[in-house]
Scaffold this motif. Structure first.
Motif, mmCIF file in Angstrom:
data_model
loop_
_atom_site.group_PDB
_atom_site.id
_atom_site.type_symbol
_atom_site.label_atom_id
_atom_site.label_comp_id
_atom_site.label_asym_id
_atom_site.label_seq_id
_atom_site.Cartn_x
_atom_site.Cartn_y
_atom_site.Cartn_z
ATOM 1 N N VAL A 71 0.842 -1.204 0.000
ATOM 2 C CA VAL A 71 0.000 0.000 0.000
ATOM 3 C C VAL A 71 0.877 1.254 0.000
ATOM 4 N N LEU A 72 1.887 1.283 0.873
ATOM 5 C CA LEU A 72 2.762 2.450 0.949
ATOM 6 C C LEU A 72 3.492 2.678 -0.371
ATOM 7 N N LEU A 73 4.074 1.609 -0.928
ATOM 8 C CA LEU A 73 4.824 1.743 -2.177
ATOM 9 C C LEU A 73 3.918 2.164 -3.328
ATOM 10 N N SER A 74 2.670 1.728 -3.303
ATOM 11 C CA SER A 74 1.724 2.076 -4.368
ATOM 12 C C SER A 74 1.341 3.541 -4.310
ATOM 13 N N PHE A 75 0.956 4.021 -3.124
ATOM 14 C CA PHE A 75 0.380 5.360 -3.020
ATOM 15 C C PHE A 75 1.438 6.456 -2.925
ATOM 16 N N LYS A 76 2.673 6.108 -2.596
ATOM 17 C CA LYS A 76 3.711 7.138 -2.600
ATOM 18 C C LYS A 76 4.046 7.575 -4.018
ATOM 19 N N GLY A 77 3.594 6.805 -5.015
ATOM 20 C CA GLY A 77 3.842 7.173 -6.403
ATOM 21 C C GLY A 77 2.888 8.211 -6.952
ATOM 22 N N LEU A 78 1.860 8.586 -6.183
ATOM 23 C CA LEU A 78 0.935 9.626 -6.637
ATOM 24 C C LEU A 78 1.624 10.990 -6.609
ATOM 25 N N LYS A 79 1.472 11.743 -7.665
ATOM 26 C CA LYS A 79 2.115 13.054 -7.763
ATOM 27 C C LYS A 79 1.480 14.032 -6.770
ATOM 28 N N VAL A 81 1.896 13.963 -3.376
ATOM 29 C CA VAL A 81 1.735 13.480 -2.001
ATOM 30 C C VAL A 81 2.658 14.261 -1.076
ATOM 31 N N GLN A 82 2.098 14.860 -0.048
ATOM 32 C CA GLN A 82 2.879 15.613 0.924
ATOM 33 C C GLN A 82 2.751 15.054 2.340
ATOM 34 N N SER A 83 1.799 14.148 2.533
ATOM 35 C CA SER A 83 1.575 13.588 3.863
ATOM 36 C C SER A 83 1.155 12.135 3.741
ATOM 37 N N MET A 84 1.914 11.255 4.402
ATOM 38 C CA MET A 84 1.556 9.838 4.497
ATOM 39 C C MET A 84 1.716 9.445 5.972
ATOM 40 N N LYS A 85 0.621 9.019 6.595
ATOM 41 C CA LYS A 85 0.636 8.737 8.027
ATOM 42 C C LYS A 85 -0.037 7.410 8.336
ATOM 43 N N SER A 86 0.545 6.685 9.289
ATOM 44 C CA SER A 86 -0.042 5.439 9.787
ATOM 45 C C SER A 86 0.138 5.446 11.293
ATOM 46 N N PHE A 87 -0.974 5.513 12.025
ATOM 47 C CA PHE A 87 -0.845 5.694 13.472
ATOM 48 C C PHE A 87 -2.131 5.314 14.194
ATOM 49 N N GLN A 88 -2.017 5.179 15.507
ATOM 50 C CA GLN A 88 -3.171 4.971 16.376
ATOM 51 C C GLN A 88 -3.606 6.335 16.892
ATOM 52 N N SER A 89 -4.779 6.780 16.512
ATOM 53 C CA SER A 89 -5.267 8.076 16.983
ATOM 54 C C SER A 89 -5.895 7.904 18.365
ATOM 55 N N ALA A 90 -6.558 8.940 18.819
ATOM 56 C CA ALA A 90 -7.258 8.838 20.106
ATOM 57 C C ALA A 90 -8.352 7.788 20.056
ATOM 58 N N GLY A 91 -8.785 7.476 18.851
ATOM 59 C CA GLY A 91 -9.806 6.443 18.673
ATOM 60 C C GLY A 91 -9.309 5.336 17.769
ATOM 61 N N PRO A 92 -9.564 5.436 16.443
ATOM 62 C CA PRO A 92 -9.240 4.339 15.527
ATOM 63 C C PRO A 92 -7.752 4.245 15.187
ATOM 64 N N GLN A 93 -7.390 3.066 14.692
ATOM 65 C CA GLN A 93 -6.082 2.841 14.076
ATOM 66 C C GLN A 93 -6.213 3.130 12.585
ATOM 67 N N ARG A 119 -10.218 15.989 -0.127
ATOM 68 C CA ARG A 119 -9.072 15.505 -0.912
ATOM 69 C C ARG A 119 -8.255 14.407 -0.233
ATOM 70 N N ASN A 120 -8.533 14.082 1.035
ATOM 71 C CA ASN A 120 -7.740 13.074 1.741
ATOM 72 C C ASN A 120 -8.195 11.662 1.379
ATOM 73 N N ILE A 121 -7.248 10.726 1.406
ATOM 74 C CA ILE A 121 -7.524 9.319 1.106
ATOM 75 C C ILE A 121 -7.127 8.479 2.313
ATOM 76 N N VAL A 122 -8.019 7.604 2.747
ATOM 77 C CA VAL A 122 -7.716 6.687 3.843
ATOM 78 C C VAL A 122 -7.728 5.266 3.300
ATOM 79 N N ILE A 123 -6.677 4.499 3.627
ATOM 80 C CA ILE A 123 -6.538 3.141 3.099
ATOM 81 C C ILE A 123 -6.458 2.151 4.256
ATOM 82 N N GLU A 124 -7.217 1.070 4.152
ATOM 83 C CA GLU A 124 -7.197 -0.022 5.119
ATOM 84 C C GLU A 124 -6.689 -1.282 4.419
ATOM 85 N N ALA A 125 -5.672 -1.933 4.988
ATOM 86 C CA ALA A 125 -5.114 -3.164 4.426
ATOM 87 C C ALA A 125 -5.600 -4.360 5.232
#
Length: 252
Positions: A71-79, A81-93, A119-125
């Motif tokens: 997923v990371l390698l795929s979406f980092k190729g989008l022209k 992209v300035q922010s890519m984050k994967s984290f546990q928030s106060a609620g969801p992962q 404009r934001n994209i959220v991806i679940e693997a």
């Protein structure tokens, strides 16, 4: 003579004048995405895993990490992209949040039928052998509606799709249920989009530009509800016609 970078900037500025989903944007997709050189190697590893009939728990866990890497390698190729984050928030992962703020990202969002404020994209693997269940789909719907307000596109990256979606080599689907029904209702209520990629979609990503093409075909089908799986990207045209029309289309 303008440089290549100057020409690309001119092209992307011209994108700003086009409406989201305008067919003219399809010609500019090659400028919006370039596959990472390492992606093919990770897809080979995934193919090896999918051929294991009874994976162990440890193998399944490793496959989950592998899918997140793909997923990371795929979406980092989008022209743009300035922010890519994967984290546990106060609620969801969050497996991955992707966004940008410049003119290049605006070009990407328009090809994906997204308004700028969404404009934001959220991806679940999900690396499970079973199709994605409705409760997982419902969870992402809730996250996009109540937590990630600026996310207009949600993407499930799976091995075997989601319940209720058309299966390859099956008859045309005429009824909707499970995740497919929830996808339709959620889009009708919020105008936000959730699509599902399976392993066959992922294996297409070895080629440049296909990520955007795969996504746009799935997004269009959310409106069309053809009842069939989306056409592989190697088929440059999407032809779905009855026999008496198809013969005329193919007649040279």
């Amino acid at each position: 003579m303008p440089s290549q970078d100057e020409l690309v900037e001119f092209i992307t500025n011209a994108m700003d004048l086009l409406e989201p989903g305008d067919p003219a944007l399809n010609k500019l997709i090659p400028y919006c995405y370039k596959a990472d050189n390492n992606l093919s190697k990770y897809l080979d590893k995934l193919k090896t895993f999918t051929e294991i009939k009874k994976p162990t728990r440890n193998q399944t866990q490793e496959a989950g990490k592998l899918l997140e890497q793909i997923v990371l390698l795929s979406f980092k190729g989008l022209k743009g992209v300035q922010s890519m984050k994967s984290f546990q928030s106060a609620g969801p992962q969050y497996d991955l949040l992707v966004t940008g703020d410049d003119i290049y990202w605006k070009g990407v969002t328009k090809t994906l039928y997204l308004e700028w404020e969404n404009r934001n994209i959220v991806i679940e693997a999900k690396a499970t052998k079973d199709p994605l269940p409705d409760k997982q789909f419902a969870r992402l719907c809730s996250i996009m509606e109540h937590n990630l307000i600026g996310a207009g596109l949600g993407i499930f990256v799976t091995l075997n799709g989601a319940t209720g979606f058309p299966k390859r080599n099956n008859p045309r689907q005429r009824a909707v249920s499970d995740c497919r029904l929830r996808q339709i209702v959620f889009h009708a209520r919020t105008k936000k989009i959730i699509v599902v990629l399976d392993k066959e979609d992922l294996f297409e990503l070895r080629k440049n530009v296909t990520l955007i093409e795969v996504l746009t075909r799935k997004i269009r089908d959310l409106s069309e509800l053809s009842g069939l799986p989306t056409t592989p990207v190697e088929n440059c045209q999407e032809i779905d016609l009855p026999a008496h029309l198809k013969s005329l289309y193919e007649d040279n």
